[in-house]
Design a protein around this motif. Structure first.
Motif, PDB file in Angstrom:
ATOM      1  N   GLU A  25       3.855  32.798   7.153  1.00 31.57           N
ATOM      2  CA  GLU A  25       5.169  32.622   6.549  1.00 31.57           C
ATOM      3  C   GLU A  25       5.042  31.800   5.282  1.00 31.57           C
ATOM      4  N   ALA A  26       6.072  31.878   4.454  1.00 30.00           N
ATOM      5  CA  ALA A  26       6.158  31.061   3.242  1.00 30.00           C
ATOM      6  C   ALA A  26       7.624  30.759   2.981  1.00 30.00           C
ATOM      7  N   VAL A  27       7.899  29.601   2.334  1.00 30.73           N
ATOM      8  CA  VAL A  27       9.280  29.202   2.051  1.00 30.73           C
ATOM      9  C   VAL A  27       9.385  28.740   0.600  1.00 30.73           C
ATOM     10  N   ALA A  28      10.622  28.855   0.083  1.00 32.39           N
ATOM     11  CA  ALA A  28      10.986  28.248  -1.202  1.00 32.39           C
ATOM     12  C   ALA A  28      11.978  27.128  -0.903  1.00 32.39           C
ATOM     13  N   ILE A  29      11.724  25.950  -1.438  1.00 26.11           N
ATOM     14  CA  ILE A  29      12.553  24.784  -1.163  1.00 26.11           C
ATOM     15  C   ILE A  29      13.072  24.223  -2.482  1.00 26.11           C
ATOM     16  N   TRP A  30      14.401  23.959  -2.505  1.00 29.43           N
ATOM     17  CA  TRP A  30      15.018  23.314  -3.658  1.00 29.43           C
ATOM     18  C   TRP A  30      15.565  21.958  -3.203  1.00 29.43           C
ATOM     19  N   ASP A  31      15.171  20.885  -3.907  1.00 36.73           N
ATOM     20  CA  ASP A  31      15.675  19.554  -3.519  1.00 36.73           C
ATOM     21  C   ASP A  31      17.062  19.336  -4.107  1.00 36.73           C
ATOM     22  N   GLN A  32      17.585  18.123  -3.950  1.00 36.94           N
ATOM     23  CA  GLN A  32      18.943  17.826  -4.388  1.00 36.94           C
ATOM     24  C   GLN A  32      19.093  17.871  -5.898  1.00 36.94           C
ATOM     25  N   TYR A  33      18.005  17.869  -6.615  1.00 35.82           N
ATOM     26  CA  TYR A  33      18.052  17.952  -8.072  1.00 35.82           C
ATOM     27  C   TYR A  33      17.782  19.387  -8.570  1.00 35.82           C
ATOM     28  N   GLY A  34      17.610  20.330  -7.660  1.00 37.64           N
ATOM     29  CA  GLY A  34      17.381  21.733  -8.031  1.00 37.64           C
ATOM     30  C   GLY A  34      15.939  22.062  -8.330  1.00 37.64           C
ATOM     31  N   ARG A  35      15.052  21.091  -8.064  1.00 42.57           N
ATOM     32  CA  ARG A  35      13.640  21.372  -8.309  1.00 42.57           C
ATOM     33  C   ARG A  35      13.077  22.251  -7.181  1.00 42.57           C
ATOM     34  N   HIS A  36      12.191  23.139  -7.577  1.00 40.75           N
ATOM     35  CA  HIS A  36      11.684  24.170  -6.652  1.00 40.75           C
ATOM     36  C   HIS A  36      10.223  23.928  -6.335  1.00 40.75           C
ATOM     37  N   ARG A  37       9.905  24.198  -5.100  1.00 40.58           N
ATOM     38  CA  ARG A  37       8.491  24.247  -4.695  1.00 40.58           C
ATOM     39  C   ARG A  37       8.321  25.337  -3.638  1.00 40.58           C
ATOM     40  N   GLN A  38       7.140  25.935  -3.621  1.00 39.73           N
ATOM     41  CA  GLN A  38       6.819  26.995  -2.656  1.00 39.73           C
ATOM     42  C   GLN A  38       5.751  26.493  -1.716  1.00 39.73           C
ATOM     43  N   VAL A  39       5.985  26.717  -0.429  1.00 38.42           N
ATOM     44  CA  VAL A  39       5.051  26.268   0.599  1.00 38.42           C
ATOM     45  C   VAL A  39       4.625  27.475   1.417  1.00 38.42           C
ATOM     46  N   VAL A  40       3.334  27.650   1.551  1.00 37.87           N
ATOM     47  CA  VAL A  40       2.766  28.735   2.360  1.00 37.87           C
ATOM     48  C   VAL A  40       2.195  28.123   3.627  1.00 37.87           C
ATOM     49  N   GLY A  41       2.619  28.674   4.795  1.00 39.04           N
ATOM     50  CA  GLY A  41       2.203  28.119   6.074  1.00 39.04           C
ATOM     51  C   GLY A  41       0.724  28.330   6.352  1.00 39.04           C
ATOM     52  N   PRO A  42       0.225  27.555   7.320  1.00 33.72           N
ATOM     53  CA  PRO A  42       0.955  26.649   8.209  1.00 33.72           C
ATOM     54  C   PRO A  42       1.241  25.304   7.543  1.00 33.72           C
ATOM     55  N   ALA A  43       2.481  24.845   7.768  1.00 32.78           N
ATOM     56  CA  ALA A  43       2.863  23.562   7.174  1.00 32.78           C
ATOM     57  C   ALA A  43       4.104  23.040   7.885  1.00 32.78           C
ATOM     58  N   LEU A  44       4.281  21.702   7.833  1.00 37.71           N
ATOM     59  CA  LEU A  44       5.485  21.048   8.337  1.00 37.71           C
ATOM     60  C   LEU A  44       6.191  20.441   7.134  1.00 37.71           C
ATOM     61  N   CYS A  45       7.383  20.943   6.828  1.00 37.38           N
ATOM     62  CA  CYS A  45       8.116  20.506   5.651  1.00 37.38           C
ATOM     63  C   CYS A  45       9.238  19.565   6.076  1.00 37.38           C
ATOM     64  N   ARG A  46       9.262  18.341   5.527  1.00 37.06           N
ATOM     65  CA  ARG A  46      10.333  17.381   5.781  1.00 37.06           C
ATOM     66  C   ARG A  46      11.341  17.513   4.644  1.00 37.06           C
ATOM     67  N   LEU A  47      12.611  17.618   5.020  1.00 36.98           N
ATOM     68  CA  LEU A  47      13.650  17.960   4.069  1.00 36.98           C
ATOM     69  C   LEU A  47      14.699  16.852   3.998  1.00 36.98           C
ATOM     70  N   TYR A  48      15.199  16.636   2.796  1.00 35.18           N
ATOM     71  CA  TYR A  48      16.259  15.650   2.561  1.00 35.18           C
ATOM     72  C   TYR A  48      17.203  16.236   1.514  1.00 35.18           C
ATOM     73  N   TYR A  49      18.430  16.631   1.999  1.00 39.97           N
ATOM     74  CA  TYR A  49      19.419  17.260   1.135  1.00 39.97           C
ATOM     75  C   TYR A  49      18.755  18.382   0.314  1.00 39.97           C
ATOM     76  N   SER A  50      18.197  19.307   1.026  1.00 42.57           N
ATOM     77  CA  SER A  50      17.451  20.400   0.402  1.00 42.57           C
ATOM     78  C   SER A  50      17.962  21.742   0.925  1.00 42.57           C
ATOM     79  N   THR A  51      17.666  22.765   0.136  1.00 42.24           N
ATOM     80  CA  THR A  51      17.930  24.151   0.551  1.00 42.24           C
ATOM     81  C   THR A  51      16.589  24.839   0.791  1.00 42.24           C
ATOM     82  N   ILE A  52      16.460  25.466   1.946  1.00 36.90           N
ATOM     83  CA  ILE A  52      15.216  26.164   2.283  1.00 36.90           C
ATOM     84  C   ILE A  52      15.498  27.642   2.501  1.00 36.90           C
ATOM     85  N   ARG A  53      14.620  28.456   1.982  1.00 38.33           N
ATOM     86  CA  ARG A  53      14.741  29.918   2.138  1.00 38.33           C
ATOM     87  C   ARG A  53      13.355  30.471   2.442  1.00 38.33           C
ATOM     88  N   PHE A  54      13.291  31.193   3.551  1.00 38.89           N
ATOM     89  CA  PHE A  54      12.024  31.843   3.873  1.00 38.89           C
ATOM     90  C   PHE A  54      11.848  33.082   2.984  1.00 38.89           C
TER      91      PHE A  54
END
Length: 377
Positions: A25-54
């Protein structure tokens, strides 16, 4: 986390939390400032006021490739086997495409290649490729489609109307609406087989299959223009086949000139009369059937008369034979009586010679006969 793999339909707004991204799996994460990062599993993502989309996972196997449309307008092709995650930040879309398979040397494709960015003013180049080949087009190459050709039932095109089969001779059914010299119409269905003479010749024709259809229909109409359908009756199909066979040589030349095709065979499969013509043919068939019935009845009557005559002749012959036998029996009886009379006369002569009184002898003989019969004087 779950067992199933998540895709682009999984979108969450997370205040404080975490998500496990499984291997595969892989996800796209946007933080509260709209910054984007892509994470490719396996991974544990800690989120704070973020939007996550697989992200949607696209896989191309052997014989396939990925067509990737980037956000900057560029297009990239990746030959399989390969895996790519579709990220809306980077990609407009990703699709899995099939490589084009050319199985025989008679299979062709036409490839148009756009000029590169360094020479944008140059005209696109065109190249013809033939099999056997498994073709993976580059991002700058486009395989020409011949969907505008009248391909139904022709077998000339395959692979989504992009591969031209020069050696194909599959049958193509064609229906022709024909009006005869007697103004009656009929639908003549023919099956034509043709093959393309060459790739260079056929590329000069806008629609070779359509030209072959038009030429075949014109030839059939010309062959049957003088025919009178109402007079053909049950021999309609044979007569039509004979007329159409006479124009095959002319059709062969016409196909070669108009459609760059060689005629292999032309067969009339059926003739369907119009409703008005069908009524006329039905009446004629009824009259013919009635005539046949009358002929059968006449033949039956003649056979009955002949049989009756034969029976009468047999009866006369039998009667004649019986009369003949009766006459022969009568003659035999007369001869027998005459013989017995002669014997009795000889017997009486012998008795007379012996001195017997014949009168008394005869009287006594008659008396004995009367007594034996129960009659008394």
């Amino acid at each position: 986390m779950g067992v199933d793999f998540r895709g682009r339909h999984y979108v969450r707004r997370v205040r404080i939390g975490k998500r496990t991204v499984k291997d595969g799996e892989a996800v796209a994460i946007w933080d509260q400032y709209g910054r984007h990062r892509q994470v490719v599993g396996p991974a544990l993502c800690r989120l704070y006021y973020s939007t996550i989309r697989f992200l949607e996972r696209h896989v191309a196997e052997n014989g396939q490739y990925l067509r990737i449309r980037h956000q900057d307008g560029t297009i990239e092709h990746l030959r399989g086997p390969v895996v790519k995650f579709e990220n809306p930040v980077y990609h407009l879309g990703i699709t899995v495409e099939q490589a084009i398979r050319l199985d025989t040397p008679q299979s062709y494709i036409v490839v148009t290649k756009e000029a590169g960015p360094k020479d944008a003013s140059a005209a696109p180049s065109r190249e013809v490729k033939h099999g056997p080949l498994l073709f993976y087009p580059s991002a700058q190459e486009t395989v020409q489609s011949f969907a505008a050709w009248s391909i139904k039932g022709s077998g000339v095109l395959s692979e989504n109307e992009r591969v031209i089969n020069v050696g194909s001779t599959q049958p193509m059914p064609i229906a022709c609406q024909v009006q005869g010299a007697d103004n009656h119409t009929a639908t003549v269905k023919v099956e034509v087989r043709f093959r393309i003479v060459g790739i260079d010749e056929v590329l000069k024709v806008k629609d070779p299959v359509g030209e072959c259809q038009s030429a075949t229909q014109a030839a059939v109409l010309k062959a049957l223009a003088a025919i009178k359908f109402s007079q053909l009756g049950s021999t309609m199909l044979e007569q039509v086949r004979s007329k159409v066979a006479a124009v095959q040589a002319e059709l062969t030349a016409d196909l070669l000139q108009r459609g760059a095709c060689e005629l292999v065979s032309l067969t009339v499969t059926s003739v369907e009369p119009s409703s008005a013509l069908a009524k006329i043919l039905t009446k004629e068939d009824d009259l013919a059937a009635s005539k046949v019935q009358n002929q059968i009845a006449d033949a039956s009557l003649a056979a009955a008369v002949a049989r009756q005559k034969q029976e009468e002749a047999l009866a006369i012959a039998k009667q004649t034979h019986e009369l003949k036998l009766a006459a022969e029996k009568h003659q035999q009886d007369l001869k027998q009586r005459e013989l017995e009379s002669h014997r009795e006369i000889e017997h009486l002569r012998e008795l007379r010679g012996l001195g017997v009184d014949l009168t008394q002898y005869l009287c006594r003989s008659e008396a004995r006969k009367a007594k034996s019969s129960g009659f008394c004087l």
